[in-house]
Structures are given as structure tokens and as C-alpha cells.
Design a protein around this motif. Structure first.
Motif, PDB file in Angstrom:
ATOM      1  N   SER A   9     -24.152  76.333 -78.392  1.00 52.90           N
ATOM      2  CA  SER A   9     -23.355  75.813 -79.509  1.00 52.90           C
ATOM      3  C   SER A   9     -23.587  74.345 -79.833  1.00 52.90           C
ATOM      4  O   SER A   9     -23.334  73.907 -80.941  1.00 52.90           O
ATOM      5  N   SER A  10     -24.028  73.553 -78.852  1.00 50.17           N
ATOM      6  CA  SER A  10     -24.204  72.123 -79.120  1.00 50.17           C
ATOM      7  C   SER A  10     -25.451  71.583 -78.429  1.00 50.17           C
ATOM      8  O   SER A  10     -25.988  72.196 -77.505  1.00 50.17           O
ATOM      9  N   THR A  11     -25.873  70.403 -78.876  1.00 47.68           N
ATOM     10  CA  THR A  11     -27.099  69.783 -78.348  1.00 47.68           C
ATOM     11  C   THR A  11     -26.954  69.398 -76.880  1.00 47.68           C
ATOM     12  O   THR A  11     -27.940  69.277 -76.165  1.00 47.68           O
ATOM     13  N   GLU A  12     -25.711  69.204 -76.410  1.00 44.46           N
ATOM     14  CA  GLU A  12     -25.480  68.822 -75.007  1.00 44.46           C
ATOM     15  C   GLU A  12     -25.687  70.008 -74.060  1.00 44.46           C
ATOM     16  O   GLU A  12     -25.932  69.828 -72.875  1.00 44.46           O
ATOM     17  N   GLN A  13     -25.560  71.231 -74.577  1.00 46.32           N
ATOM     18  CA  GLN A  13     -25.663  72.414 -73.718  1.00 46.32           C
ATOM     19  C   GLN A  13     -27.128  72.772 -73.438  1.00 46.32           C
ATOM     20  O   GLN A  13     -28.017  72.417 -74.195  1.00 46.32           O
ATOM     21  N   ASN A  14     -27.324  73.488 -72.324  1.00 44.42           N
ATOM     22  CA  ASN A  14     -28.669  73.778 -71.855  1.00 44.42           C
ATOM     23  C   ASN A  14     -29.062  75.236 -72.105  1.00 44.42           C
ATOM     24  O   ASN A  14     -28.278  76.147 -71.858  1.00 44.42           O
ATOM     25  N   LEU A  15     -30.307  75.432 -72.565  1.00 41.91           N
ATOM     26  CA  LEU A  15     -30.812  76.772 -72.876  1.00 41.91           C
ATOM     27  C   LEU A  15     -31.584  77.415 -71.716  1.00 41.91           C
ATOM     28  O   LEU A  15     -31.976  78.577 -71.802  1.00 41.91           O
ATOM     29  N   ASP A  16     -31.797  76.664 -70.637  1.00 38.56           N
ATOM     30  CA  ASP A  16     -32.668  77.116 -69.543  1.00 38.56           C
ATOM     31  C   ASP A  16     -32.317  78.495 -68.985  1.00 38.56           C
ATOM     32  O   ASP A  16     -33.199  79.313 -68.754  1.00 38.56           O
ATOM     33  N   ARG A  17     -31.027  78.740 -68.742  1.00 35.57           N
ATOM     34  CA  ARG A  17     -30.610  80.006 -68.131  1.00 35.57           C
ATOM     35  C   ARG A  17     -30.992  81.191 -69.020  1.00 35.57           C
ATOM     36  O   ARG A  17     -31.532  82.190 -68.548  1.00 35.57           O
ATOM     37  N   GLN A  18     -30.739  81.056 -70.333  1.00 31.66           N
ATOM     38  CA  GLN A  18     -31.078  82.139 -71.272  1.00 31.66           C
ATOM     39  C   GLN A  18     -32.596  82.340 -71.351  1.00 31.66           C
ATOM     40  O   GLN A  18     -33.073  83.470 -71.328  1.00 31.66           O
ATOM     41  N   ILE A  19     -33.326  81.228 -71.437  1.00 27.71           N
ATOM     42  CA  ILE A  19     -34.790  81.311 -71.560  1.00 27.71           C
ATOM     43  C   ILE A  19     -35.396  81.984 -70.323  1.00 27.71           C
ATOM     44  O   ILE A  19     -36.275  82.836 -70.432  1.00 27.71           O
ATOM     45  N   LEU A  20     -34.887  81.623 -69.152  1.00 29.56           N
ATOM     46  CA  LEU A  20     -35.351  82.201 -67.898  1.00 29.56           C
ATOM     47  C   LEU A  20     -35.146  83.722 -67.894  1.00 29.56           C
ATOM     48  O   LEU A  20     -36.049  84.479 -67.526  1.00 29.56           O
ATOM     49  N   ALA A  21     -33.979  84.157 -68.347  1.00 31.96           N
ATOM     50  CA  ALA A  21     -33.677  85.598 -68.398  1.00 31.96           C
ATOM     51  C   ALA A  21     -34.578  86.304 -69.411  1.00 31.96           C
ATOM     52  O   ALA A  21     -35.106  87.391 -69.145  1.00 31.96           O
ATOM     53  N   LEU A  22     -34.799  85.684 -70.567  1.00 24.08           N
ATOM     54  CA  LEU A  22     -35.615  86.298 -71.622  1.00 24.08           C
ATOM     55  C   LEU A  22     -37.090  86.380 -71.230  1.00 24.08           C
ATOM     56  O   LEU A  22     -37.792  87.314 -71.620  1.00 24.08           O
ATOM     57  N   LYS A  23     -37.561  85.402 -70.438  1.00 25.33           N
ATOM     58  CA  LYS A  23     -38.982  85.361 -70.032  1.00 25.33           C
ATOM     59  C   LYS A  23     -39.399  86.569 -69.185  1.00 25.33           C
ATOM     60  O   LYS A  23     -40.579  86.841 -69.045  1.00 25.33           O
ATOM     61  N   GLU A  24     -38.435  87.292 -68.641  1.00 24.79           N
ATOM     62  CA  GLU A  24     -38.759  88.509 -67.888  1.00 24.79           C
ATOM     63  C   GLU A  24     -39.259  89.621 -68.823  1.00 24.79           C
ATOM     64  O   GLU A  24     -39.891  90.571 -68.398  1.00 24.79           O
ATOM     65  N   PHE A  25     -38.931  89.485 -70.114  1.00 25.31           N
ATOM     66  CA  PHE A  25     -39.275  90.526 -71.095  1.00 25.31           C
ATOM     67  C   PHE A  25     -40.217  90.038 -72.196  1.00 25.31           C
ATOM     68  O   PHE A  25     -40.915  90.836 -72.804  1.00 25.31           O
ATOM     69  N   VAL A  26     -40.181  88.728 -72.465  1.00 25.65           N
ATOM     70  CA  VAL A  26     -40.890  88.163 -73.618  1.00 25.65           C
ATOM     71  C   VAL A  26     -41.678  86.934 -73.176  1.00 25.65           C
ATOM     72  O   VAL A  26     -41.216  86.173 -72.327  1.00 25.65           O
ATOM     73  N   SER A  27     -42.865  86.718 -73.775  1.00 27.89           N
ATOM     74  CA  SER A  27     -43.612  85.501 -73.445  1.00 27.89           C
ATOM     75  C   SER A  27     -42.908  84.300 -74.082  1.00 27.89           C
ATOM     76  O   SER A  27     -42.340  84.417 -75.177  1.00 27.89           O
ATOM     77  N   GLU A  28     -42.941  83.166 -73.405  1.00 28.48           N
ATOM     78  CA  GLU A  28     -42.148  81.996 -73.815  1.00 28.48           C
ATOM     79  C   GLU A  28     -42.426  81.540 -75.246  1.00 28.48           C
ATOM     80  O   GLU A  28     -41.524  81.103 -75.953  1.00 28.48           O
ATOM     81  N   GLU A  29     -43.686  81.641 -75.691  1.00 33.50           N
ATOM     82  CA  GLU A  29     -44.004  81.184 -77.061  1.00 33.50           C
ATOM     83  C   GLU A  29     -43.339  82.049 -78.138  1.00 33.50           C
ATOM     84  O   GLU A  29     -43.278  81.662 -79.302  1.00 33.50           O
ATOM     85  N   ASN A  30     -42.842  83.235 -77.744  1.00 28.31           N
ATOM     86  CA  ASN A  30     -42.148  84.104 -78.706  1.00 28.31           C
ATOM     87  C   ASN A  30     -40.619  84.028 -78.590  1.00 28.31           C
ATOM     88  O   ASN A  30     -39.911  84.861 -79.132  1.00 28.31           O
ATOM     89  N   ILE A  31     -40.140  83.001 -77.857  1.00 31.21           N
ATOM     90  CA  ILE A  31     -38.693  82.815 -77.748  1.00 31.21           C
ATOM     91  C   ILE A  31     -38.272  81.734 -78.740  1.00 31.21           C
ATOM     92  O   ILE A  31     -38.761  80.604 -78.711  1.00 31.21           O
ATOM     93  N   VAL A  32     -37.383  82.107 -79.646  1.00 30.10           N
ATOM     94  CA  VAL A  32     -36.878  81.193 -80.676  1.00 30.10           C
ATOM     95  C   VAL A  32     -35.507  80.699 -80.230  1.00 30.10           C
ATOM     96  O   VAL A  32     -34.696  81.470 -79.728  1.00 30.10           O
ATOM     97  N   VAL A  33     -35.254  79.390 -80.402  1.00 28.02           N
ATOM     98  CA  VAL A  33     -33.975  78.826 -79.938  1.00 28.02           C
ATOM     99  C   VAL A  33     -33.241  78.078 -81.050  1.00 28.02           C
ATOM    100  O   VAL A  33     -33.862  77.582 -81.991  1.00 28.02           O
ATOM    101  N   ASP A  34     -31.917  78.030 -80.906  1.00 31.51           N
ATOM    102  CA  ASP A  34     -31.055  77.246 -81.795  1.00 31.51           C
ATOM    103  C   ASP A  34     -30.015  76.527 -80.955  1.00 31.51           C
ATOM    104  O   ASP A  34     -29.514  77.074 -79.972  1.00 31.51           O
TER     105      ASP A  34
END
Length: 199
Positions: A9-34
Motif C-alpha cells: 500500500s505504501s512506499t515504506e512497505q516491503n515487497l520482498d516476501r511477496q516476490i520471494l513467494a511468486l519466484k517459485e512459480f514465475v521468473s523475476e523479470e515477469n513479476i510486476v509490482v505496485d
């Protein structure tokens, strides 16, 4: 093609946990973040995914949880309809039934289970959003009752304001001189002038 979508929700929050979970299924260059609120779907990354360069028929989108798409029940329903119409498979990591592969001709089983779970989860996401707003409102009301001022600090008017204002209005002194005499900055001076003239 497999894509992943992560949101906080905000710039102070961290996306690492979500990205780590998604990387088990998707290559990192195909992960879009907001880094934006989930109150609606008007977010740069998410809209790009749904645009010309993003998801196509037969693609799969992975998210860690349904509220990454939105926290608004109506929006979630619309998004799920969009995925269905575009024939894009949505897989939600904390909704195991959405990850299951079923034999050809039996997709209706998966769809039926998902529809029930999605209805429940989207209602919870909406309720959480309303609860947060209610708590914020209660906090503001409590602070006001306690006499705490919220927002921009109240600007005190120097005792000689009307006298200096009159001199400035008559053209006897410049605005810069008036601010100097009042010990006020430009923005504060003009804000008080506006308030003074409204009275």
C-alpha cells in the motif's frame, strides 16, 4: 506465459516476501509490482499488465492473495470477470484450489469452488478496508475530543496585523516590509490576508 503481481500500500512497505513467494512459480523479470493503495485498480503496474504488452489468452497470473488485486469487493468481482473473459488463469497462492489442475472437461468443479471462496475472501477484504477507515475516523474523533489539533497548525495572528495590513493595502509599505514587521513567511502572510479579507 506466466506473470506475477505484487502490491503493497505504501512506499515504506516491503515487497520482498511477496516476490520471494511468486519466484517459485514465475521468473523475476515477469513479476510486476505496485506500491499503491488497494482501494481501486487504478495502479500503473497492474494496468500495464492488463494493457497491450501484458496478459494474453492462455496466460497465467500469480498473486499471493486476492487482496493484492483490490480491497474493494466490487472491483474484485469485475477483475475476476475480466480474467474469465480474456481466458487468463488467475492463481492465488493462499487459495490452494486456484492452483489445482483438473482434467479436461471438469473445469466447472474448480470454478464452482473458486466462486464460493472468492465471494467469501472478497467480502473479508472489503470488510477489512471498511474497518481500517472506521478506526481512522474514530482516532480522529478521539483526538478532536481530547483537544488535539489535526492537520495544518493553526496560525496565530500578530497583534499588529490589522495595522500593518492597512499600511500595506494603502501602499505605504511593500508586502516584503509587512512580512518583516509581522515576522511572517510569504505563504502564511497571504493565507492570513485571505482569511482577514473574508471576515
Amino acid at each position: 506465459m506466466k506473470y506475477g503481481y505484487a502490491r503493497v500500500s505504501s512506499t515504506e512497505q516491503n515487497l520482498d516476501r511477496q516476490i520471494l513467494a511468486l519466484k517459485e512459480f514465475v521468473s523475476e523479470e515477469n513479476i510486476v509490482v505496485d506500491k499503491a493503495s488497494g482501494k481501486n485498480t487504478e495502479r500503473e503496474g497492474y494496468q500495464a499488465l492488463k494493457g497491450r504488452l501484458g496478459l494474453r489468452e492462455g496466460d497465467t497470473l500469480y498473486v499471493t492473495s486476492l487482496d493484492r488485486l483490490s480491497r474493494n469487493k466490487e472491483d474484485i468481482k469485475q477483475e475476476l470477470q475480466w480474467f474469465k473473459e480474456k481466458k487468463v488463469r488467475l492463481k492465488i497462492l493462499d487459495l490452494p484450489t486456484s492452483l489445482v489442475e483438473v482434467p479436461e472437461g471438469q473445469q466447472w468443479i474448480l470454478e464452482m469452488i473458486q466462486n464460493v471462496l472468492i465471494e467469501v475472501l472478497s467480502s473479508i477484504a472489503e470488510q477489512e478496508r471498511l474497518t481500517i477507515r472506521k478506526r481512522q475516523r474514530e482516532g480522529i474523533d478521539a483526538a478532536k475530543k481530547a483537544g488535539k489539533h489535526l492537520g495544518r497548525p493553526v496560525l496565530s495572528v500578530p497583534d499588529n496585523f490589522s495595522e500593518v495590513y492597512s499600511q500595506w493595502k494603502r501602499g505605504n509599505i511593500t508586502a516584503r516590509k509587512a512580512m518583516e514587521m509581522l515576522g511572517m513567511k510569504s505563504a502564511s502572510f497571504y493565507r492570513k490576508v485571505k482569511e482577514f479579507e473574508k471576515k
